[in-house]
Design a protein around this motif. Structure first.
Motif, PDB file in Angstrom:
ATOM      1  N   GLY A   1       0.815  -1.201   0.000  1.00  0.00           N
ATOM      2  CA  GLY A   1       0.000   0.000   0.000  1.00  0.00           C
ATOM      3  C   GLY A   1       0.844   1.244   0.000  1.00  0.00           C
ATOM      4  O   GLY A   1       2.045   1.206  -0.270  1.00  0.00           O
ATOM      5  N   LEU A   2       0.204   2.356   0.301  1.00  0.00           N
ATOM      6  CA  LEU A   2       0.864   3.654   0.343  1.00  0.00           C
ATOM      7  C   LEU A   2       1.131   4.044   1.786  1.00  0.00           C
ATOM      8  O   LEU A   2       0.234   3.979   2.633  1.00  0.00           O
ATOM      9  CB  LEU A   2      -0.014   4.708  -0.332  1.00  0.00           C
ATOM     10  N   VAL A   3       2.355   4.456   2.049  1.00  0.00           N
ATOM     11  CA  VAL A   3       2.735   4.863   3.394  1.00  0.00           C
ATOM     12  C   VAL A   3       3.700   6.038   3.309  1.00  0.00           C
ATOM     13  O   VAL A   3       4.445   6.169   2.335  1.00  0.00           O
ATOM     14  CB  VAL A   3       3.366   3.681   4.168  1.00  0.00           C
ATOM     15  N   GLN A   4       3.676   6.881   4.314  1.00  0.00           N
ATOM     16  CA  GLN A   4       4.593   8.012   4.358  1.00  0.00           C
ATOM     17  C   GLN A   4       5.970   7.569   4.824  1.00  0.00           C
ATOM     18  O   GLN A   4       6.117   6.582   5.539  1.00  0.00           O
ATOM     19  CB  GLN A   4       4.064   9.095   5.296  1.00  0.00           C
TER      20      GLN A   4
ATOM     21  N   GLY B   1       9.094   7.023   6.905  1.00  0.00           N
ATOM     22  CA  GLY B   1       9.181   6.855   8.340  1.00  0.00           C
ATOM     23  C   GLY B   1       8.141   5.916   8.901  1.00  0.00           C
ATOM     24  O   GLY B   1       8.243   5.499  10.064  1.00  0.00           O
ATOM     25  N   GLY B   2       7.168   5.564   8.093  1.00  0.00           N
ATOM     26  CA  GLY B   2       6.110   4.675   8.529  1.00  0.00           C
ATOM     27  C   GLY B   2       6.488   3.214   8.404  1.00  0.00           C
ATOM     28  O   GLY B   2       7.614   2.870   8.048  1.00  0.00           O
ATOM     29  N   SER B   3       5.510   2.357   8.672  1.00  0.00           N
ATOM     30  CA  SER B   3       5.739   0.918   8.671  1.00  0.00           C
ATOM     31  C   SER B   3       4.658   0.186   7.898  1.00  0.00           C
ATOM     32  O   SER B   3       3.519   0.646   7.794  1.00  0.00           O
ATOM     33  CB  SER B   3       5.765   0.375  10.106  1.00  0.00           C
ATOM     34  N   LEU B   4       5.023  -0.954   7.362  1.00  0.00           N
ATOM     35  CA  LEU B   4       4.104  -1.874   6.716  1.00  0.00           C
ATOM     36  C   LEU B   4       4.559  -3.287   7.015  1.00  0.00           C
ATOM     37  O   LEU B   4       5.752  -3.526   7.222  1.00  0.00           O
ATOM     38  CB  LEU B   4       4.072  -1.682   5.200  1.00  0.00           C
ATOM     39  N   ARG B   5       3.611  -4.208   7.019  1.00  0.00           N
ATOM     40  CA  ARG B   5       3.943  -5.613   7.138  1.00  0.00           C
ATOM     41  C   ARG B   5       3.356  -6.367   5.963  1.00  0.00           C
ATOM     42  O   ARG B   5       2.135  -6.376   5.769  1.00  0.00           O
ATOM     43  CB  ARG B   5       3.429  -6.224   8.446  1.00  0.00           C
ATOM     44  N   LEU B   6       4.214  -6.988   5.188  1.00  0.00           N
ATOM     45  CA  LEU B   6       3.786  -7.794   4.072  1.00  0.00           C
ATOM     46  C   LEU B   6       3.596  -9.234   4.515  1.00  0.00           C
ATOM     47  O   LEU B   6       4.357  -9.746   5.326  1.00  0.00           O
ATOM     48  CB  LEU B   6       4.818  -7.749   2.943  1.00  0.00           C
ATOM     49  N   SER B   7       2.580  -9.876   3.967  1.00  0.00           N
ATOM     50  CA  SER B   7       2.304 -11.267   4.274  1.00  0.00           C
ATOM     51  C   SER B   7       2.330 -12.085   2.999  1.00  0.00           C
ATOM     52  O   SER B   7       1.976 -11.601   1.927  1.00  0.00           O
ATOM     53  CB  SER B   7       0.939 -11.418   4.947  1.00  0.00           C
TER      54      SER B   7
ATOM     55  N   THR C   1      10.244   2.081  -2.354  1.00  0.00           N
ATOM     56  CA  THR C   1       9.120   1.924  -3.268  1.00  0.00           C
ATOM     57  C   THR C   1       9.446   0.891  -4.339  1.00  0.00           C
ATOM     58  O   THR C   1      10.441   1.007  -5.057  1.00  0.00           O
ATOM     59  CB  THR C   1       8.772   3.266  -3.927  1.00  0.00           C
ATOM     60  N   ALA C   2       8.603  -0.121  -4.430  1.00  0.00           N
ATOM     61  CA  ALA C   2       8.835  -1.212  -5.376  1.00  0.00           C
ATOM     62  C   ALA C   2       7.684  -2.198  -5.299  1.00  0.00           C
ATOM     63  O   ALA C   2       6.847  -2.128  -4.396  1.00  0.00           O
ATOM     64  CB  ALA C   2      10.146  -1.936  -5.058  1.00  0.00           C
TER      65      ALA C   2
ATOM     66  N   THR D   1       3.226  -7.468  -4.598  1.00  0.00           N
ATOM     67  CA  THR D   1       2.393  -6.459  -3.963  1.00  0.00           C
ATOM     68  C   THR D   1       3.156  -5.138  -3.969  1.00  0.00           C
ATOM     69  O   THR D   1       4.345  -5.092  -3.670  1.00  0.00           O
ATOM     70  CB  THR D   1       1.992  -6.874  -2.531  1.00  0.00           C
ATOM     71  N   LEU D   2       2.468  -4.079  -4.344  1.00  0.00           N
ATOM     72  CA  LEU D   2       3.113  -2.784  -4.513  1.00  0.00           C
ATOM     73  C   LEU D   2       3.211  -2.032  -3.195  1.00  0.00           C
ATOM     74  O   LEU D   2       2.224  -1.880  -2.481  1.00  0.00           O
ATOM     75  CB  LEU D   2       2.343  -1.937  -5.528  1.00  0.00           C
ATOM     76  N   VAL D   3       4.411  -1.561  -2.910  1.00  0.00           N
ATOM     77  CA  VAL D   3       4.668  -0.705  -1.763  1.00  0.00           C
ATOM     78  C   VAL D   3       5.118   0.648  -2.282  1.00  0.00           C
ATOM     79  O   VAL D   3       6.097   0.738  -3.025  1.00  0.00           O
ATOM     80  CB  VAL D   3       5.742  -1.293  -0.838  1.00  0.00           C
ATOM     81  N   THR D   4       4.404   1.688  -1.903  1.00  0.00           N
ATOM     82  CA  THR D   4       4.750   3.037  -2.314  1.00  0.00           C
ATOM     83  C   THR D   4       4.990   3.884  -1.073  1.00  0.00           C
ATOM     84  O   THR D   4       4.118   3.993  -0.210  1.00  0.00           O
ATOM     85  CB  THR D   4       3.634   3.674  -3.153  1.00  0.00           C
ATOM     86  N   VAL D   5       6.170   4.472  -0.989  1.00  0.00           N
ATOM     87  CA  VAL D   5       6.542   5.295   0.152  1.00  0.00           C
ATOM     88  C   VAL D   5       6.672   6.737  -0.316  1.00  0.00           C
ATOM     89  O   VAL D   5       7.513   7.046  -1.162  1.00  0.00           O
ATOM     90  CB  VAL D   5       7.859   4.831   0.789  1.00  0.00           C
ATOM     91  N   SER D   6       5.860   7.598   0.232  1.00  0.00           N
ATOM     92  CA  SER D   6       5.874   9.001  -0.138  1.00  0.00           C
ATOM     93  C   SER D   6       6.826   9.782   0.760  1.00  0.00           C
ATOM     94  O   SER D   6       7.026   9.443   1.929  1.00  0.00           O
ATOM     95  CB  SER D   6       4.470   9.596  -0.053  1.00  0.00           C
TER      96      SER D   6
END
Length: 118
Positions: free
Chosen positions: A10-13, A15-21, A90-91, A112-117
């Motif tokens: 997903g889209l995250v700013q 400094g933020g975090s994401l967890r891919l499964s 971002t990738a 799965t798309l990760v976009t970091v703004s």
């Protein structure tokens, strides 16, 4: 037949975090390795993190200290916890599973798309 289904992008700013499964289904008898790869626009696919059957991990220098690869054996799911995200992260992220089911096999998730703004 083993299949991998990814989620969590997903889209995250910055400094933020994401967890891919990455959930695996099918007949898996012996896992050799699990890994996460990514491919940024206009770039080659690169290894992000890998964990072997012995529990050893290896990370790309660019993500060391920020990303953690893990798995939940009961759920046959692998994860990539991504903290302190940067725009350079971002990738499209792909999970990969190498395992034995009679013979050695290798499967990939759909990405799965990760976009970091910034």
């Amino acid at each position: 037949q083993v299949q991998l289904v990814e989620s969590g992008g997903g889209l995250v700013q910055a400094g933020g975090s994401l967890r891919l499964s990455c959930a695996a289904s099918g007949s898996i008898f012996s896992i050799e390795r699990m890994g996460w790869y990514r491919q940024a626009p206009g770039k080659q696919r690169e290894l992000v993190a890998i964990i072997t059957s012995g529990g050893n991990t290896n990370y790309a220098d660019s993500v060391k200290g920020r990303f953690t690869i893990s798995r939940d054996n009961a759920k046959n799911t692998m994860y990539l916890q991504m903290n302190s995200l940067k725009p350079e992260d971002t990738a499209v992220y792909y999970c990969n599973l190498g395992f034995y089911s009679g013979i050695f096999r290798e499967v990939w998730g759909q990405g799965t798309l990760v976009t970091v703004s910034s």
